[in-house]
Design a protein around this motif. Sequence first.
Motif, PDB file in Angstrom:
ATOM      1  N   GLY A  26       0.789  -1.100   0.011  1.00 43.93           N
ATOM      2  CA  GLY A  26       0.154   0.029  -0.045  1.00 43.93           C
ATOM      3  C   GLY A  26       1.025   1.226   0.030  1.00 43.93           C
ATOM      4  O   GLY A  26       1.773   1.560  -1.023  1.00 43.93           O
ATOM      5  N   ASP A  27       0.669   2.242   0.871  1.00 48.38           N
ATOM      6  CA  ASP A  27       1.450   3.289   1.035  1.00 48.38           C
ATOM      7  C   ASP A  27       2.376   3.080   2.197  1.00 48.38           C
ATOM      8  O   ASP A  27       3.231   4.271   2.564  1.00 48.38           O
ATOM      9  CB  ASP A  27       0.482   4.590   1.471  1.00 48.38           C
ATOM     10  N   ARG A  28       2.573   2.186   2.747  1.00 45.66           N
ATOM     11  CA  ARG A  28       3.889   1.781   3.678  1.00 45.66           C
ATOM     12  C   ARG A  28       5.054   1.061   2.983  1.00 45.66           C
ATOM     13  O   ARG A  28       4.880   0.315   2.018  1.00 45.66           O
ATOM     14  CB  ARG A  28       3.454   0.864   4.917  1.00 45.66           C
ATOM     15  N   SER A  29       6.322   1.238   3.630  1.00 43.03           N
ATOM     16  CA  SER A  29       7.365   0.636   2.972  1.00 43.03           C
ATOM     17  C   SER A  29       8.371   0.347   3.941  1.00 43.03           C
ATOM     18  O   SER A  29       8.505   1.140   5.322  1.00 43.03           O
ATOM     19  CB  SER A  29       7.941   1.349   1.945  1.00 43.03           C
ATOM     20  N   ALA A  30       9.506  -0.525   3.853  1.00 36.53           N
ATOM     21  CA  ALA A  30      10.468  -0.627   4.485  1.00 36.53           C
ATOM     22  C   ALA A  30      11.655  -1.066   3.761  1.00 36.53           C
ATOM     23  O   ALA A  30      11.500  -1.760   2.653  1.00 36.53           O
ATOM     24  CB  ALA A  30      10.203  -2.042   5.524  1.00 36.53           C
ATOM     25  N   GLU A  31      12.828  -1.341   4.094  1.00 30.25           N
ATOM     26  CA  GLU A  31      14.062  -1.319   3.323  1.00 30.25           C
ATOM     27  C   GLU A  31      15.182  -2.071   4.237  1.00 30.25           C
ATOM     28  O   GLU A  31      15.449  -1.730   5.446  1.00 30.25           O
ATOM     29  CB  GLU A  31      14.589   0.036   2.649  1.00 30.25           C
ATOM     30  N   GLY A  32      15.890  -2.780   3.566  1.00 29.47           N
ATOM     31  CA  GLY A  32      16.937  -3.270   4.319  1.00 29.47           C
ATOM     32  C   GLY A  32      17.459  -4.868   3.778  1.00 29.47           C
ATOM     33  O   GLY A  32      16.765  -5.304   2.763  1.00 29.47           O
ATOM     34  N   ARG A  33      18.565  -5.418   4.243  1.00 28.49           N
ATOM     35  CA  ARG A  33      18.796  -6.716   3.987  1.00 28.49           C
ATOM     36  C   ARG A  33      17.943  -7.913   4.227  1.00 28.49           C
ATOM     37  O   ARG A  33      17.771  -8.840   3.515  1.00 28.49           O
ATOM     38  CB  ARG A  33      20.437  -7.143   4.454  1.00 28.49           C
ATOM     39  N   TRP A  34      17.205  -7.637   5.420  1.00 33.49           N
ATOM     40  CA  TRP A  34      16.088  -8.627   5.590  1.00 33.49           C
ATOM     41  C   TRP A  34      14.888  -8.730   4.546  1.00 33.49           C
ATOM     42  O   TRP A  34      14.587  -9.616   4.255  1.00 33.49           O
ATOM     43  CB  TRP A  34      15.525  -8.491   7.109  1.00 33.49           C
ATOM     44  N   VAL A  35      14.591  -7.616   3.960  1.00 34.98           N
ATOM     45  CA  VAL A  35      13.882  -7.519   3.019  1.00 34.98           C
ATOM     46  C   VAL A  35      14.266  -8.321   1.711  1.00 34.98           C
ATOM     47  O   VAL A  35      13.696  -9.131   0.936  1.00 34.98           O
ATOM     48  CB  VAL A  35      13.244  -6.195   2.634  1.00 34.98           C
ATOM     49  N   GLY A  36      15.611  -8.061   1.430  1.00 33.12           N
ATOM     50  CA  GLY A  36      16.162  -8.703   0.481  1.00 33.12           C
ATOM     51  C   GLY A  36      16.187 -10.333   0.454  1.00 33.12           C
ATOM     52  O   GLY A  36      16.126 -11.178  -0.289  1.00 33.12           O
ATOM     53  N   TRP A  37      16.488 -10.819   2.002  1.00 27.52           N
ATOM     54  CA  TRP A  37      16.460 -12.131   2.366  1.00 27.52           C
ATOM     55  C   TRP A  37      15.010 -12.740   1.912  1.00 27.52           C
ATOM     56  O   TRP A  37      14.896 -13.885   1.538  1.00 27.52           O
ATOM     57  CB  TRP A  37      16.786 -12.345   3.743  1.00 27.52           C
ATOM     58  N   TRP A  38      14.043 -11.815   2.194  1.00 26.34           N
ATOM     59  CA  TRP A  38      12.665 -12.325   2.324  1.00 26.34           C
ATOM     60  C   TRP A  38      12.339 -12.430   0.611  1.00 26.34           C
ATOM     61  O   TRP A  38      11.533 -13.541   0.382  1.00 26.34           O
ATOM     62  CB  TRP A  38      11.734 -11.336   2.992  1.00 26.34           C
ATOM     63  N   LYS A  39      12.944 -11.585  -0.092  1.00 30.03           N
ATOM     64  CA  LYS A  39      12.441 -11.649  -1.489  1.00 30.03           C
ATOM     65  C   LYS A  39      13.353 -12.842  -2.164  1.00 30.03           C
ATOM     66  O   LYS A  39      12.527 -13.689  -2.903  1.00 30.03           O
ATOM     67  CB  LYS A  39      12.587 -10.623  -2.183  1.00 30.03           C
ATOM     68  N   ASP A  40      14.312 -13.058  -1.884  1.00 25.91           N
ATOM     69  CA  ASP A  40      15.016 -14.208  -2.510  1.00 25.91           C
ATOM     70  C   ASP A  40      14.372 -15.542  -2.071  1.00 25.91           C
ATOM     71  O   ASP A  40      14.404 -16.499  -2.999  1.00 25.91           O
ATOM     72  CB  ASP A  40      16.452 -14.293  -1.807  1.00 25.91           C
ATOM     73  N   ARG A  41      13.897 -15.566  -0.767  1.00 19.08           N
ATOM     74  CA  ARG A  41      13.204 -16.608  -0.283  1.00 19.08           C
ATOM     75  C   ARG A  41      11.926 -16.961  -0.943  1.00 19.08           C
ATOM     76  O   ARG A  41      11.685 -18.028  -1.408  1.00 19.08           O
ATOM     77  CB  ARG A  41      13.014 -16.614   1.269  1.00 19.08           C
ATOM     78  N   ARG A  42      11.137 -16.015  -1.230  1.00 16.19           N
ATOM     79  CA  ARG A  42       9.792 -16.049  -1.755  1.00 16.19           C
ATOM     80  C   ARG A  42      10.106 -16.369  -3.366  1.00 16.19           C
ATOM     81  O   ARG A  42       9.112 -17.270  -3.736  1.00 16.19           O
ATOM     82  CB  ARG A  42       9.078 -14.607  -1.780  1.00 16.19           C
TER      83      ARG A  42
END
Length: 337
Positions: free
Chosen positions: A320-336
């Motif tokens: 939506g209109d919320r966001s976050a950023e970091g290596r933990w998000v990168g880890w999540w994306k790779d896992r997904r």
Amino acid sequence: MKHLVLLGGTLAHAEVLHAFAAEPAASARITLVTPHPQRLHPSLLAALVAARYTRDDCALDLEALARRAGAELRTSTAVAVDANARTLTLANGDTAPYDALSVDTADHIDRDAIPGARGLALFVQPTQAFARLVTDLVELAQGNSLNVVVIGGQPRAIELSMALQLRLGQRARVCLVTGGSAPLATHGEKVRERVAAALRRRGVTVIEDRCTAVDAAHVQLAGGARHACDAPVVVMRGGEPAWIAASGLALDAQGGIAAGATSQSTSHPEVFAAGEASGAVLALNLRRFVAGGELQPQPTPRTPPLLLDCGDRRAILVHGDRSAEGRWVGWWKDRRD
């Protein structure tokens, strides 16, 4: 025995093949029609360009999957479908009569939408060819200063611009031409600011304009300016194949196959529109269709959070209109992915 044809080597059809490999159907023989025996996962393309993964890490081996499912693989594309005769005509001149046809041609794009692009640009689709061209581009950048222009405003264009700048390094200047609006313009101001900051950090120049033409040394912009360009990279959403208008199938408002809750064509129930379908439910319905069973409605599609690859193992989460950023998000994306 019924003949089931899967048109398109997509993830949905990969799930169908996986299901038939796990539980063969004695009532069906299967043919997969796809131009490439391997498919690179589109969501992993930026990670591949940034050299975090190899081609093997990102590739779906359709040939091996078809073999395990007992399916015939035809490496070609469709040029015509006669829905009334239940016949598929391939680019190599072959025909394939079918009892059931599942259509998912996600890679079809109009290469003439931008004048000059067909002969000069690097198109992201098909991903297999683009991955090879990126290797050539990296080699060229070793001894040359390059101006690379990524044309497109969708998330994949944003990801690729950052991945290309990271991969090509200081000798390249990557520019993102968004099509006229800010990156992720439909999201809130804080989301747009976060994405813009990530692009600046990576060194990507953003031009909020539309590309109207490509020549050997420039891209032409709608506002009248020309931007130096040695390598235009075109990111476009897939459209409907040219043959669909003459197929005899009922079409929806967008020119695609009009389909009901079970993904079946509203005019020809033996044809399935697989583009938005759950692969698991599609596999079940195709199995039941050829065996004469009752079909199951597709679940209501949910929009997952957007995970935007920043190229350096970091990613941006947008919900939506919320966001976050970091290596933990990168880890999540790779896992997904």
